[in-house]
Design a protein around this motif. Structure first.
Motif, PDB file in Angstrom:
ATOM      1  N   UNK A 107       0.822  -1.221   0.000  1.00  0.00           N
ATOM      2  CA  UNK A 107       0.000   0.000   0.000  1.00  0.00           C
ATOM      3  C   UNK A 107       0.852   1.265   0.000  1.00  0.00           C
ATOM      4  N   UNK A 108       2.178   1.112  -0.136  1.00  0.00           N
ATOM      5  CA  UNK A 108       3.061   2.272  -0.106  1.00  0.00           C
ATOM      6  C   UNK A 108       2.751   3.312  -1.162  1.00  0.00           C
ATOM      7  N   UNK A 109       2.648   2.926  -2.456  1.00  0.00           N
ATOM      8  CA  UNK A 109       2.344   3.919  -3.488  1.00  0.00           C
ATOM      9  C   UNK A 109       1.023   4.639  -3.263  1.00  0.00           C
ATOM     10  N   UNK A 110       0.015   3.936  -2.734  1.00  0.00           N
ATOM     11  CA  UNK A 110      -1.282   4.575  -2.465  1.00  0.00           C
ATOM     12  C   UNK A 110      -1.144   5.624  -1.370  1.00  0.00           C
ATOM     13  N   UNK A 111      -0.393   5.293  -0.326  1.00  0.00           N
ATOM     14  CA  UNK A 111      -0.195   6.243   0.766  1.00  0.00           C
ATOM     15  C   UNK A 111       0.566   7.478   0.315  1.00  0.00           C
ATOM     16  N   UNK A 112       1.615   7.263  -0.499  1.00  0.00           N
ATOM     17  CA  UNK A 112       2.383   8.397  -1.011  1.00  0.00           C
ATOM     18  C   UNK A 112       1.513   9.287  -1.893  1.00  0.00           C
TER      19      UNK A 112
ATOM     20  N   UNK B 241      -6.719  19.321  -7.511  1.00  0.00           N
ATOM     21  CA  UNK B 241      -7.572  19.823  -8.591  1.00  0.00           C
ATOM     22  C   UNK B 241      -7.242  19.135  -9.911  1.00  0.00           C
ATOM     23  N   UNK B 242      -5.950  18.978 -10.177  1.00  0.00           N
ATOM     24  CA  UNK B 242      -5.533  18.316 -11.413  1.00  0.00           C
ATOM     25  C   UNK B 242      -6.023  16.875 -11.444  1.00  0.00           C
ATOM     26  N   UNK B 243      -5.908  16.181 -10.305  1.00  0.00           N
ATOM     27  CA  UNK B 243      -6.383  14.801 -10.218  1.00  0.00           C
ATOM     28  C   UNK B 243      -7.891  14.705 -10.399  1.00  0.00           C
ATOM     29  N   UNK B 244      -8.615  15.692  -9.844  1.00  0.00           N
ATOM     30  CA  UNK B 244     -10.077  15.708  -9.991  1.00  0.00           C
ATOM     31  C   UNK B 244     -10.475  15.888 -11.448  1.00  0.00           C
ATOM     32  N   UNK B 245      -9.826  16.838 -12.125  1.00  0.00           N
ATOM     33  CA  UNK B 245     -10.111  17.068 -13.548  1.00  0.00           C
ATOM     34  C   UNK B 245      -9.811  15.817 -14.362  1.00  0.00           C
ATOM     35  N   UNK B 246      -8.670  15.186 -14.078  1.00  0.00           N
ATOM     36  CA  UNK B 246      -8.284  13.968 -14.808  1.00  0.00           C
ATOM     37  C   UNK B 246      -9.290  12.847 -14.575  1.00  0.00           C
ATOM     38  N   UNK B 247      -9.742  12.697 -13.314  1.00  0.00           N
ATOM     39  CA  UNK B 247     -10.699  11.639 -12.986  1.00  0.00           C
ATOM     40  C   UNK B 247     -12.033  11.865 -13.693  1.00  0.00           C
TER      41      UNK B 247
ATOM     42  N   UNK C 280      -0.917  11.345   0.232  1.00  0.00           N
ATOM     43  CA  UNK C 280      -0.242  12.461   0.913  1.00  0.00           C
ATOM     44  C   UNK C 280       0.007  13.615  -0.056  1.00  0.00           C
ATOM     45  N   UNK C 281       0.399  13.284  -1.296  1.00  0.00           N
ATOM     46  CA  UNK C 281       0.628  14.335  -2.299  1.00  0.00           C
ATOM     47  C   UNK C 281      -0.668  15.073  -2.628  1.00  0.00           C
ATOM     48  N   UNK C 282      -1.765  14.321  -2.745  1.00  0.00           N
ATOM     49  CA  UNK C 282      -3.059  14.944  -3.058  1.00  0.00           C
ATOM     50  C   UNK C 282      -3.484  15.919  -1.967  1.00  0.00           C
ATOM     51  N   UNK C 283      -3.301  15.519  -0.713  1.00  0.00           N
ATOM     52  CA  UNK C 283      -3.752  16.347   0.403  1.00  0.00           C
ATOM     53  C   UNK C 283      -2.797  17.498   0.698  1.00  0.00           C
ATOM     54  N   UNK C 284      -1.539  17.362   0.293  1.00  0.00           N
ATOM     55  CA  UNK C 284      -0.543  18.390   0.612  1.00  0.00           C
ATOM     56  C   UNK C 284      -0.572  19.558  -0.363  1.00  0.00           C
ATOM     57  N   UNK C 285      -1.017  19.335  -1.586  1.00  0.00           N
ATOM     58  CA  UNK C 285      -0.968  20.374  -2.617  1.00  0.00           C
ATOM     59  C   UNK C 285      -2.332  20.475  -3.300  1.00  0.00           C
ATOM     60  N   UNK C 286      -2.985  21.625  -3.129  1.00  0.00           N
ATOM     61  CA  UNK C 286      -4.320  21.818  -3.681  1.00  0.00           C
ATOM     62  C   UNK C 286      -4.317  21.714  -5.205  1.00  0.00           C
ATOM     63  N   UNK C 287      -3.228  22.146  -5.847  1.00  0.00           N
ATOM     64  CA  UNK C 287      -3.162  22.087  -7.315  1.00  0.00           C
ATOM     65  C   UNK C 287      -3.163  20.646  -7.820  1.00  0.00           C
TER      66      UNK C 287
END
Length: 277
Positions: free
Chosen positions: A198-203, A216-222, A206-213
């Protein structure tokens, strides 16, 4: 010359794998419809494939690193060939299992092969880092070309020869055998660092929650990907009643995708520089 030989060894495994993957695109819905399943049942089959790819994709990088990248490529070829063979069954549960196996294969395809290449490029051959982009750019171009050709080939076997919608899946198997065979014959084995499943999922979280940009980019992509998957499901039942040649339509989609990539590269080039600063 050494780099060119190394590239050819990578492409000899990668391109047949791509061909096998693209051959199955145009007639998947048609095959389930041909077996007499209702739209709701076909939805479940599609969701099983997507869900298994998502769930198993999280565990694939650690598995690939531990098992070995070359062995993982052979495993991909074997499981994908099994997934194709299971398409011969008209039993619904067997087809569900086939979709799960196919999801695992897709996750392996897009992790094992590229990880093998990057490790060999840097660690074994010590080629310049910037040459990695050269290999992957060329692979992306030929990926589009192979996709266009695969659409025409699937139409040829399924409709023109009258072999039915299961034919492209059977034609995929020799390409998978070629891919696995070339991996065994011309690739050296390499391994990665041991990582928690589960390491890659946790990393990533953490990146998603640490940087709002990034969030947002992940939301648009999804959201965009969700539209694409809805489109992938619906285009066959929309066009098939009108007698559209599904393989040729698929090739047109892939050609349009290639054109879009070319227009993007042109737009962000130094001549037009449309990319924001």
């Amino acid at each position: 010359p050494a780099f060119r030989r190394f590239q050819r060894a990578y492409y000899s495994v990668y391109f047949p794998a791509l061909a096998a993957d693209w051959l199955q695109g145009p007639f998947l819905y048609k095959l389930y419809q041909h077996y007499g399943f209702l739209e709701g049942q076909i939805v479940v089959l599609y969701v099983c494939g997507f869900a298994s790819s998502v769930l198993l994709g999280s565990f694939c990088p650690p598995l690939v690193d531990t098992l070995g990248r070359r062995k993982s490529c052979v495993l991909f070829a074997s499981t994908y060939a099994l997934s194709c063979l299971l398409k011969l069954s008209r039993d619904y549960l067997v087809l569900v299992v086939g979709r799960f196996v196919g999801g695992l294969s897709s996750a392996l395809l897009f992790s094992a092969l590229e990880e093998w290449y990057v490790h060999e490029h840097v660690a074994r051959h010590d080629f310049p880092q910037e040459w990695i982009q050269v290999t992957f750019s060329r692979a992306a171009f030929w990926n589009s070309v192979i996709a266009v050709g695969a659409g025409g080939a699937s139409e040829f076997f399924a409709d023109w020869l009258g072999l039915g919608p299961v034919a492209p899946f059977m034609v995929s198997i020799p390409f998978l055998v070629l891919s696995g065979g070339f991996a065994v014959r011309s690739w050296e084995e390499n391994y990665g660092k041991k990582r928690a499943p589960c390491g890659p999922c946790g990393e990533g979280l953490r990146c998603l929650l640490a940087d709002r940009r990034i969030l947002l980019l992940g939301t648009i992509q999804a959201l965009f990907e969700s539209i694409i998957y809805i489109f992938i499901f619906l285009w066959t039942p929309v066009l098939d009643p009108h007698g559209a040649p599904l393989g040729i339509v698929f090739s047109a989609f892939m050609a349009s995708s290639m054109l879009g990539s070319s227009l993007y590269r042109l737009a962000v080039s130094r001549r037009y520089h449309l990319q924001p600063t």
